[in-house]
Design a protein around this motif. Structure first.
Motif, PDB file in Angstrom:
ATOM      1  N   ALA A 293      28.800  -8.076  59.878  1.00 33.68           N
ATOM      2  CA  ALA A 293      28.097  -7.746  61.124  1.00 33.68           C
ATOM      3  C   ALA A 293      28.624  -6.422  61.653  1.00 33.68           C
ATOM      4  N   SER A 294      27.769  -5.731  62.411  1.00 36.63           N
ATOM      5  CA  SER A 294      28.231  -4.512  63.080  1.00 36.63           C
ATOM      6  C   SER A 294      28.988  -4.929  64.340  1.00 36.63           C
ATOM      7  N   ARG A 295      29.677  -3.961  64.907  1.00 37.69           N
ATOM      8  CA  ARG A 295      30.426  -4.278  66.122  1.00 37.69           C
ATOM      9  C   ARG A 295      29.485  -4.642  67.272  1.00 37.69           C
ATOM     10  N   ALA A 296      28.328  -4.003  67.300  1.00 32.67           N
ATOM     11  CA  ALA A 296      27.375  -4.322  68.374  1.00 32.67           C
ATOM     12  C   ALA A 296      27.005  -5.804  68.327  1.00 32.67           C
ATOM     13  N   ALA A 297      26.791  -6.318  67.115  1.00 30.75           N
ATOM     14  CA  ALA A 297      26.433  -7.741  66.966  1.00 30.75           C
ATOM     15  C   ALA A 297      27.611  -8.642  67.321  1.00 30.75           C
TER      16      ALA A 297
ATOM     17  N   GLY B 292      11.128  -0.760  58.111  1.00 37.10           N
ATOM     18  CA  GLY B 292      10.314  -1.910  58.489  1.00 37.10           C
ATOM     19  C   GLY B 292      11.076  -2.858  59.384  1.00 37.10           C
ATOM     20  N   ASP B 293      10.346  -3.841  59.889  1.00 38.14           N
ATOM     21  CA  ASP B 293      10.937  -4.853  60.766  1.00 38.14           C
ATOM     22  C   ASP B 293      11.702  -5.860  59.909  1.00 38.14           C
ATOM     23  N   LEU B 294      12.979  -6.014  60.212  1.00 42.61           N
ATOM     24  CA  LEU B 294      13.804  -6.893  59.360  1.00 42.61           C
ATOM     25  C   LEU B 294      13.282  -8.318  59.346  1.00 42.61           C
TER      26      LEU B 294
ATOM     27  N   ILE C 225      17.709  -1.828  55.787  1.00 48.23           N
ATOM     28  CA  ILE C 225      16.401  -2.209  56.325  1.00 48.23           C
ATOM     29  C   ILE C 225      16.454  -1.875  57.809  1.00 48.23           C
ATOM     30  N   ASN C 226      15.606  -0.949  58.250  1.00 48.18           N
ATOM     31  CA  ASN C 226      15.650  -0.515  59.644  1.00 48.18           C
ATOM     32  C   ASN C 226      14.252  -0.063  60.039  1.00 48.18           C
ATOM     33  N   LYS C 227      13.846  -0.391  61.256  1.00 49.79           N
ATOM     34  CA  LYS C 227      12.466  -0.036  61.635  1.00 49.79           C
ATOM     35  C   LYS C 227      12.355   1.424  62.074  1.00 49.79           C
ATOM     36  N   ASP C 228      13.498   2.094  62.256  1.00 51.22           N
ATOM     37  CA  ASP C 228      13.500   3.498  62.653  1.00 51.22           C
ATOM     38  C   ASP C 228      13.772   4.391  61.435  1.00 51.22           C
TER      39      ASP C 228
ATOM     40  N   SER D 240      21.058  -4.659  57.655  1.00 52.10           N
ATOM     41  CA  SER D 240      19.781  -4.937  58.327  1.00 52.10           C
ATOM     42  C   SER D 240      19.934  -4.730  59.825  1.00 52.10           C
ATOM     43  N   GLY D 241      19.101  -3.878  60.391  1.00 50.16           N
ATOM     44  CA  GLY D 241      19.164  -3.649  61.836  1.00 50.16           C
ATOM     45  C   GLY D 241      20.458  -3.010  62.261  1.00 50.16           C
ATOM     46  N   ILE D 242      20.989  -2.152  61.398  1.00 50.75           N
ATOM     47  CA  ILE D 242      22.236  -1.425  61.680  1.00 50.75           C
ATOM     48  C   ILE D 242      21.920   0.062  61.615  1.00 50.75           C
ATOM     49  N   SER D 243      22.330   0.824  62.663  1.00 51.83           N
ATOM     50  CA  SER D 243      21.923   2.237  62.732  1.00 51.83           C
ATOM     51  C   SER D 243      22.728   3.125  61.791  1.00 51.83           C
ATOM     52  N   GLY D 244      23.990   2.723  61.483  1.00 54.89           N
ATOM     53  CA  GLY D 244      24.804   3.549  60.584  1.00 54.89           C
ATOM     54  C   GLY D 244      25.745   4.482  61.323  1.00 54.89           C
ATOM     55  N   ALA D 245      26.294   4.016  62.451  1.00 54.99           N
ATOM     56  CA  ALA D 245      27.285   4.809  63.194  1.00 54.99           C
ATOM     57  C   ALA D 245      28.495   5.073  62.300  1.00 54.99           C
TER      58      ALA D 245
HETATM   59  P1  FAD Z   1      22.664   0.131  67.067  1.00 55.85           P
HETATM   60  O1  FAD Z   1      23.342   1.439  66.904  1.00 55.85           O
HETATM   61  O2  FAD Z   1      22.088  -0.205  68.405  1.00 55.85           O
HETATM   62  O3  FAD Z   1      21.522   0.071  65.960  1.00 55.85           O
HETATM   63  C1  FAD Z   1      20.619  -0.983  65.843  1.00 55.85           C
HETATM   64  C2  FAD Z   1      19.609  -0.577  64.788  1.00 55.85           C
HETATM   65  O4  FAD Z   1      18.743  -1.658  64.541  1.00 55.85           O
HETATM   66  C3  FAD Z   1      18.745   0.625  65.206  1.00 55.85           C
HETATM   67  O5  FAD Z   1      18.846   1.627  64.193  1.00 55.85           O
HETATM   68  C4  FAD Z   1      17.329   0.049  65.280  1.00 55.85           C
HETATM   69  O6  FAD Z   1      16.348   0.956  64.806  1.00 55.85           O
HETATM   70  C5  FAD Z   1      17.446  -1.135  64.340  1.00 55.85           C
HETATM   71  N1  FAD Z   1      16.515  -2.217  64.655  1.00 55.85           N
HETATM   72  C6  FAD Z   1      16.257  -2.798  65.848  1.00 55.85           C
HETATM   73  N2  FAD Z   1      15.390  -3.830  65.705  1.00 55.85           N
HETATM   74  C7  FAD Z   1      15.070  -3.889  64.395  1.00 55.85           C
HETATM   75  C8  FAD Z   1      14.241  -4.733  63.606  1.00 55.85           C
HETATM   76  N3  FAD Z   1      13.536  -5.737  64.160  1.00 55.85           N
HETATM   77  N4  FAD Z   1      14.156  -4.495  62.279  1.00 55.85           N
HETATM   78  C9  FAD Z   1      14.844  -3.485  61.685  1.00 55.85           C
HETATM   79  N5  FAD Z   1      15.654  -2.657  62.380  1.00 55.85           N
HETATM   80  C10 FAD Z   1      15.788  -2.863  63.716  1.00 55.85           C
HETATM   81  N6  FAD Z   1      30.894  -0.360  64.888  1.00 55.85           N
HETATM   82  C11 FAD Z   1      30.948  -1.131  63.797  1.00 55.85           C
HETATM   83  O7  FAD Z   1      29.917  -1.578  63.275  1.00 55.85           O
HETATM   84  N7  FAD Z   1      32.164  -1.466  63.262  1.00 55.85           N
HETATM   85  C12 FAD Z   1      33.318  -1.025  63.782  1.00 55.85           C
HETATM   86  O8  FAD Z   1      34.398  -1.374  63.246  1.00 55.85           O
HETATM   87  C13 FAD Z   1      33.287  -0.172  64.907  1.00 55.85           C
HETATM   88  N8  FAD Z   1      34.421   0.325  65.437  1.00 55.85           N
HETATM   89  C14 FAD Z   1      34.333   1.191  66.507  1.00 55.85           C
HETATM   90  C15 FAD Z   1      35.496   1.790  66.986  1.00 55.85           C
HETATM   91  C16 FAD Z   1      35.423   2.674  68.049  1.00 55.85           C
HETATM   92  C17 FAD Z   1      36.682   3.313  68.537  1.00 55.85           C
HETATM   93  C18 FAD Z   1      34.174   2.971  68.636  1.00 55.85           C
HETATM   94  C19 FAD Z   1      34.081   3.943  69.787  1.00 55.85           C
HETATM   95  C20 FAD Z   1      33.035   2.371  68.174  1.00 55.85           C
HETATM   96  C21 FAD Z   1      33.085   1.469  67.106  1.00 55.85           C
HETATM   97  N9  FAD Z   1      31.934   0.867  66.602  1.00 55.85           N
HETATM   98  C22 FAD Z   1      32.030   0.121  65.473  1.00 55.85           C
HETATM   99  C23 FAD Z   1      30.650   0.951  67.311  1.00 55.85           C
HETATM  100  C24 FAD Z   1      29.679   1.983  66.721  1.00 55.85           C
HETATM  101  O9  FAD Z   1      29.897   3.231  67.303  1.00 55.85           O
HETATM  102  C25 FAD Z   1      28.231   1.559  67.001  1.00 55.85           C
HETATM  103  O10 FAD Z   1      28.052   1.394  68.382  1.00 55.85           O
HETATM  104  C26 FAD Z   1      27.824   0.251  66.301  1.00 55.85           C
HETATM  105  O11 FAD Z   1      28.146   0.312  64.932  1.00 55.85           O
HETATM  106  C27 FAD Z   1      26.327   0.067  66.460  1.00 55.85           C
HETATM  107  O12 FAD Z   1      25.955  -1.152  65.879  1.00 55.85           O
HETATM  108  P2  FAD Z   1      24.470  -1.344  65.363  1.00 55.85           P
HETATM  109  O13 FAD Z   1      24.176  -0.346  64.302  1.00 55.85           O
HETATM  110  O14 FAD Z   1      24.303  -2.782  65.033  1.00 55.85           O
HETATM  111  O15 FAD Z   1      23.615  -1.097  66.667  1.00 55.85           O
END
Ligand code: FAD
Length: 320
Positions: free
Chosen positions: A232-236, A302-304, A284-287, A263-268
């Protein structure tokens, strides 16, 4: 030929995969001598021999189960004294890194953690690391003493290579220090039935796009169709949708599987730091502009919730 010590990670004699990977790497720099300690250690010898261990140094003293890591350091220090190895390789788990650091201090050498390869350069062992979210590859040599190197899981394939696997008793003298922290109880973690995240050959991860704890069932179903671990990503994780132990990234776990499906991870950048060395990356990402698409081998815009169930169904159909 020079000998290389390999510290064996096993559960009651069942050798874990990262140790077999270490044996593949060890064979590139010398003859592997395995060090197996704790309950069931003797039972590891045949598997270790099948994967290249020429000798297996064994101690089943009760201290290994009764106390925290220091008895293992005592054992490895005893093995270093017996073998005079060119290097000591240890799996890069939390415990492995602690054992490695303490051992390096004990034998007056240096430690390199989270290596992805080892090589011999000018007669000395060099550790290869992948740094800054895999943007750079570094090669480091310990400047004095026996290099102690921890190696990340999935850095090398498991390759059978028959060797003697001759069992020898390892005499270990336990210091007062090793009895400093006693284990008072153990509780087995509830098993998900899925592989360990850092060791899995396939990882399927979900991010903010999964949009809720209950929706992670979609990610889990895909993972189960592939025999994969779930990440999972950190957001999740921060949203409470999935346990912290499953977080992939800079402040989570580093994974390097054969296949990583995001899936649904932006790639930070902080997420990439934990998965960028995966062999094949699928997103897999809708953006279509999501940064994760910059590093993927295959991307689906596409939509995951439409794409992932179809993928799962197709995999299950082909398996059936
Ligand atoms: P978002 O960036 O919000 O991306 C969500 C994505 O989902 C978007 O691209 C969107 O287009 C897509 N999406 C939405 N709905 C759908 C759908 N229905 N179908 C398909 N796609 C969809 N992050 C980590 O993951 N791991 C870490 O260890 C980590 N450590 C960190 C440490 C520090 C010091 C800091 C400052 C940040 C850290 N982060 C870490 C956080 C990181 O910067 C991002 O905020 C985080 O990775 C975002 O998670 P995300 O990609 O799930 O969410």
């Amino acid at each position: 030929m020079a000998e290389v010590l390999v510290f064996v990670d096993h559960v009651d004699g069942a050798v874990r995969k990262p140790t077999l990977e270490l044996l593949t790497l060890a064979r590139r720099v010398g003859e592997p001598v395995a060090v197996a300690v704790g309950a069931g250690a003797g039972g590891t010898a045949s598997v270790l021999g099948e994967h290249g261990a020429v000798r297996v140094l064994v101690s089943e003293a009760p201290e290994f189960g009764e106390f925290l890591v220091v008895p293992k350091v005592d054992a490895l220090a005893a093995a270093v004294a017996v073998v005079s190895p060119v290097a000591v390789l240890v799996p890069s788990s939390a415990e492995g890194k602690e054992v490695a650091a303490r051992l390096a201090l004990r034998v007056g050498s240096g430690v390199v953690t989270d290596a992805v390869d080892v090589e011999v350069v000018d007669g000395g062992v060099v550790a290869v690391q992948s740094a800054f979210a895999a943007s750079f590859t570094t090669r480091s040599r310990v400047s004095r003493g026996v290099p102690v190197v921890t190696v990340k899981p999935n850095s090398a394939p498991v390759e059978p290579s028959a060797a003697a696997g001759a069992v020898e008793a390892l005499e270990v003298g336990f210091s007062e220090l090793s009895r400093g922290v006693r284990v008072v109880s153990r509780a087995a973690r509830e098993s998900t039935g899925r592989p360990e995240l850092t060791e899995a050959a396939i990882v399927v991860s979900g991010g903010r796009g999964v949009n809720g704890a209950e929706n992670f069932a979609v990610i889990e179903a895909l993972a189960d169709s592939l025999g994969a671990a779930v990440g999972a990503s950190r957001a999740a994780v921060d949203a409470g949708w999935y346990p912290h132990a499953s977080q992939v990234g800079q402040t989570g776990k580093s994974v390097s599987p054969q296949l990583y499906i995001a899936s649904g991870i932006s790639g930070a950048i902080q997420h990439r730091a934990g998965m960028q060395t995966s062999k094949t990356i699928v997103a897999i990402n809708k953006d279509a502009e999501a940064p994760i698409f910059d590093l993927v081998d295959y991307g689906v815009v596409g939509d995951l919730f439409q794409v992932v169930p179809q993928l799962t169904e197709e995999i299950n159909t082909r398996k059936g």
